[in-house]
Design a protein around this motif. Structure first.
Motif, PDB file in Angstrom:
ATOM      1  N   ILE A  93       0.861  -1.194   0.000  1.00  0.00           N
ATOM      2  CA  ILE A  93       0.000   0.000   0.000  1.00  0.00           C
ATOM      3  C   ILE A  93       0.888   1.233   0.000  1.00  0.00           C
ATOM      4  O   ILE A  93       1.670   1.449   0.926  1.00  0.00           O
ATOM      5  CB  ILE A  93      -0.948   0.001   1.226  1.00  0.00           C
ATOM      6  N   THR A  96      -6.417   6.817   4.432  1.00  0.00           N
ATOM      7  CA  THR A  96      -6.564   5.463   4.968  1.00  0.00           C
ATOM      8  C   THR A  96      -7.736   4.725   4.316  1.00  0.00           C
ATOM      9  O   THR A  96      -8.904   5.046   4.552  1.00  0.00           O
ATOM     10  CB  THR A  96      -6.743   5.526   6.509  1.00  0.00           C
ATOM     11  N   SER A  97      -7.396   3.742   3.485  1.00  0.00           N
ATOM     12  CA  SER A  97      -8.417   2.925   2.816  1.00  0.00           C
ATOM     13  C   SER A  97      -8.848   1.812   3.765  1.00  0.00           C
ATOM     14  O   SER A  97      -8.182   1.572   4.776  1.00  0.00           O
ATOM     15  CB  SER A  97      -7.806   2.292   1.558  1.00  0.00           C
ATOM     16  N   GLU A 152      -8.464  -1.353   3.356  1.00  0.00           N
ATOM     17  CA  GLU A 152      -7.354  -2.334   3.450  1.00  0.00           C
ATOM     18  C   GLU A 152      -6.270  -1.786   4.376  1.00  0.00           C
ATOM     19  O   GLU A 152      -5.677  -2.525   5.165  1.00  0.00           O
ATOM     20  CB  GLU A 152      -6.713  -2.619   2.082  1.00  0.00           C
ATOM     21  N   GLY A 202     -10.529   9.267   3.579  1.00  0.00           N
ATOM     22  CA  GLY A 202     -11.011   7.919   3.869  1.00  0.00           C
ATOM     23  C   GLY A 202     -11.274   7.737   5.359  1.00  0.00           C
ATOM     24  O   GLY A 202     -11.889   8.578   6.005  1.00  0.00           O
TER      25      GLY A 202
END
Ligand code: X2W
Length: 308
Positions: A108, A119-120, A122, A168
């Protein structure tokens, strides 16, 4: 950022810091231990003052992830020492460098906006895991040094999305719940808090640890506010630690300096915001773990002192 209507349940019974330091013999031992740092008189004075404070108002110590990585032993002995003398600091930590490593290992790519990590979902799974691991690492190291510490990874910071579109799963603290912290202080155990937030709906969010520390400070209004960093203070153009900064006269000048790097700029801005929510006489100390006692118990202190 500080204008959001912070609400806190601070109507709790004050817990006085331990009376250990009232015992003359204990006090003498402590003064001797610290004698290389300052005069017996000043050390005694600080000890006495701290021991009379409500435990929740003694100190908030923010520990950067870099300190957990590079300076854990000094951190543990400094915190354990405070507990030995009957003082219980409230510790809040980050995990920035550890997150960089783990997210990168998971493929990432790092993306930040104004110093905040995009921040996704995942990424969040890794953020949670890393925060828990770093929190436990510190708690276990303290326990191995015979200090009592309580791991707190949830239940303190109620948060909202800061900017869901752009960032996110990043949180902005809306409310601080002191109950877990008070429970820990009640038993003389050092609360070790990770800067994860959760929404009312139960969604965990990534909160910048400096922001979380700021919110904690606004609610507790502690006597001492200490940021422990890898550098041990703010650095000037030559890389030397700046003794003190008076924001009311030096802020504009300082922010114009080309040598102030991005991270430090953000830090100064944050500290300015933090101090604006506190009484005029308040200050923030930036130092390193091995100099925490010197900062707390001497007039001269250590690292950089930032005043309003
Ligand atoms: C931070 C949380 C960790 C942190 C991050 O993901 O890096 C956001 O940026 P340090 O070590 O105290 O910098 N969160 C939203 O702040 O750690």
């Amino acid at each position: 950022f500080f204008d959001n209507d912070l609400d806190s349940g601070f109507a709790v019974t004050p817990i006085l810091n331990s009376h250990a330091v009232h015992d003359p013999q204990t006090r003498q031992t402590i003064v001797r231990l610290l004698s290389s740092m300052g005069s017996a008189k000043e050390i005694s004075q600080y000890l006495k003052r701290f021991s009379q404070l409500d435990a929740a108002r003694f100190a908030v110590v923010k520990v950067g992830g870099a300190v957990l990585r590079d300076d854990l032993d000094a951190l543990v002995s400094s915190l354990a020492f405070l507990q030995d003398v009957g003082l219980t600091p409230i510790v809040i930590h980050g995990a920035g460098p550890q997150l960089d490593v783990e997210l990168s290992a998971a493929g990432i790519e790092k993306n930040t906006i104004d110093g905040l990590r995009v921040t996704s979902p995942e990424a969040l799974a890794i953020v949670r895991r890393v925060f828990h691991a770093q929190n436990l690492k510190l708690v276990e190291a303290l326990q191995a040094a015979d200090a009592r510490a309580t791991s707190i990874v949830s239940g303190v910071f109620e948060a909202d999305y800061l900017d869901r579109e752009r960032l996110g799963l990043v949180g902005q603290v809306k409310r601080v719940d002191l109950a877990p912290i008070q429970a820990s202080l009640q038993s003389g155990s050092i609360p070790v808090i990770a800067s994860l937030g959760e929404t009312v709906g139960g969604q965990i969010l990534n909160v910048n640890a400096d922001f979380a520390a700021n919110e904690l400070v606004q609610v507790l209004q502690p006597y001492k506010i200490v940021f422990l960093t890898g550098t041990g203070g703010l650095l000037d153009a030559q890389g030397r630690i700046i003794d003190s900064i008076n924001l009311s006269t030096e802020y504009d000048h300082l922010m114009q300096q080309p040598w102030i790097e991005g991270g430090m700029r953000v830090k100064i801005e944050q500290i300015k915001g933090l101090l604006e929510g506190l009484p005029l006489a308040s200050s923030v100390s930036i130092t390193k773990p091995s100099e925490l006692a010197k900062e707390l118990f001497t007039h001269k202190g250590s690292g950089t002192l930032v005043r309003r």
